[in-house]
Design a protein around this motif. Structure first.
Motif, short mmCIF file in Angstrom:
data_model
loop_
_atom_site.label_atom_id
_atom_site.label_comp_id
_atom_site.label_asym_id
_atom_site.label_seq_id
_atom_site.Cartn_x
_atom_site.Cartn_y
_atom_site.Cartn_z
N GLY A 1 -2.26 0.24 10.16
CA GLY A 1 -1.37 1.37 10.38
C GLY A 1 -1.32 1.76 11.86
N GLN B 1 -11.89 5.55 -0.24
CA GLN B 1 -12.84 5.57 0.87
C GLN B 1 -14.08 4.71 0.55
OE1 GLN B 1 -12.49 6.67 3.95
NE2 GLN B 1 -10.46 7.52 3.60
N SER B 2 -14.21 3.64 1.32
CA SER B 2 -15.25 2.65 1.02
C SER B 2 -16.66 3.23 1.00
CB SER B 2 -15.17 1.50 2.03
OG SER B 2 -15.37 1.97 3.34
N GLN C 1 0.83 -1.23 0.00
CA GLN C 1 0.00 0.00 0.00
C GLN C 1 0.85 1.27 0.00
OE1 GLN C 1 0.48 -2.09 2.43
NE2 GLN C 1 0.03 -1.30 4.46
N GLN D 1 -13.35 0.90 13.14
CA GLN D 1 -12.33 0.35 12.25
C GLN D 1 -11.04 1.18 12.23
OE1 GLN D 1 -11.33 1.66 9.12
NE2 GLN D 1 -10.00 -0.07 8.56
N VAL E 1 -6.35 0.79 1.06
CA VAL E 1 -7.36 0.18 0.21
C VAL E 1 -8.68 0.26 0.98
CG1 VAL E 1 -5.82 -1.38 -1.04
CG2 VAL E 1 -6.85 -2.18 1.10
N1 GSH Z 1 -11.85 4.94 5.91
C1 GSH Z 1 -11.20 4.08 4.95
C2 GSH Z 1 -10.39 3.07 5.68
C3 GSH Z 1 -9.42 2.37 4.77
C4 GSH Z 1 -8.48 1.48 5.57
O1 GSH Z 1 -8.26 1.64 6.77
N2 GSH Z 1 -7.91 0.50 4.86
C5 GSH Z 1 -7.00 -0.41 5.50
C6 GSH Z 1 -7.45 -1.83 5.29
S1 GSH Z 1 -9.06 -2.10 5.97
C7 GSH Z 1 -5.63 -0.23 4.92
O2 GSH Z 1 -5.48 -0.04 3.73
N3 GSH Z 1 -4.62 -0.30 5.78
C8 GSH Z 1 -3.26 -0.21 5.39
C9 GSH Z 1 -2.42 0.48 6.40
O3 GSH Z 1 -2.95 0.91 7.45
O4 GSH Z 1 -1.21 0.58 6.14
C10 GSH Z 1 -12.27 3.41 4.07
O5 GSH Z 1 -13.40 3.27 4.53
O6 GSH Z 1 -11.96 3.04 2.93
#
Ligand code: GSH
Length: 212
Positions: A110, A64-65, A38, A104, A52
């Motif tokens: 991260g 952003q989902s 990522q 979440q 993602v």
């Molecule tokens: N608010 C964002 C949250 C996206 C998010 O936290 N994605 C996580 C996976 S669920 C990610 O890519 N994490 C990678 C990292 O933290 O390095 C959404 O709803 O898309």
């Protein structure tokens, strides 16, 4: 359409369910979060946040989902992810945001990595943090749903809405971190019901080709 996704990403899981419910085909671009893909220049060129999911629809690129799901709902309204009445839409959004904005983000990769790197939390400490943040958040959502008259087999009535697309992946994470989901009977019931539906089953982390 192309979805930048990771099998265990709960935010990607939300979007996969939405695409499935709307019967929209898509190509997956797998981003291996544990390997740090990522943060690669290739992914950062698509999403400077280094997260993602990301949806590409022609020249349109959306991160952003929830923004992705509302976009899909606007261009493909059937079946709808939000009810019609403004108050009902606000209720569904408030459950969705309570999960996507308040739970979440506190337990994503991260954050737990930073707890380890900057605050000396070991793997057990990081898992305990995630568990406690999830428990605290789910307690409130259990109460919210248990007392709301519109709660049905799904979070709102008997058809899946944006709230279910957020709830099921969050309950998946809860189980992963060892939260006793039996403490949340309404959430556990809705989760079990939704997971029976083909779009939810097909979107599940273990059903993804990149699951390892
Ligand atoms: N608010 C964002 C949250 C996206 C998010 O936290 N994605 C996580 C996976 S669920 C990610 O890519 N994490 C990678 C990292 O933290 O390095 C959404 O709803 O898309």
């Amino acid at each position: 359409m192309r979805l930048h996704t990771y099998w265990r990403s709960s935010a990607s899981f939300r979007v996969r369910i939405g695409l499935g419910l709307k019967h929209l085909g898509f190509e997956s671009v797998f981003v291996h979060l544990r390997r740090g893909e990522q943060k690669s220049p290739t992914h950062l060129a698509v999403n400077p946040q280094g997260l993602v999911p990301v949806l590409e629809d022609g020249d349109t690129v959306i991160a952003q989902s929830l923004a992705i799901l509302e976009y899909l709902d606007e261009i493909h309204p059937d079946p709808p992810l939000l009810p019609k009445a403004p108050a009902d839409r606000a209720h569904v959004r408030s459950i969705s945001y309570a999960i996507a904005c308040e739970i979440q983000p506190l337990q994503n990769l991260g954050v737990t990595k930073a707890l380890g790197e900057s605050f000396d939390a070991d793997a057990d400490g990081q898992a305990r943090w995630s568990r406690e943040m999830i428990e605290r958040g789910l307690e409130a959502i259990e109460e919210l749903l248990a007392r709301h008259p519109a709660t049905g087999t799904c979070c709102f009535g008997d058809t899946p809405s944006l709230a279910d697309l957020c709830l099921v992946p969050q309950i998946y994470n809860a189980r992963r971190f060892g939260v006793d989901t039996a403490c949340f009977p309404t959430l556990a019931r809705v989760d079990a019901h939704c997971r029976e539906m083909p779009a939810f089953a097909a979107a599940a982390p273990e059903a993804q080709p990149d699951a390892d």
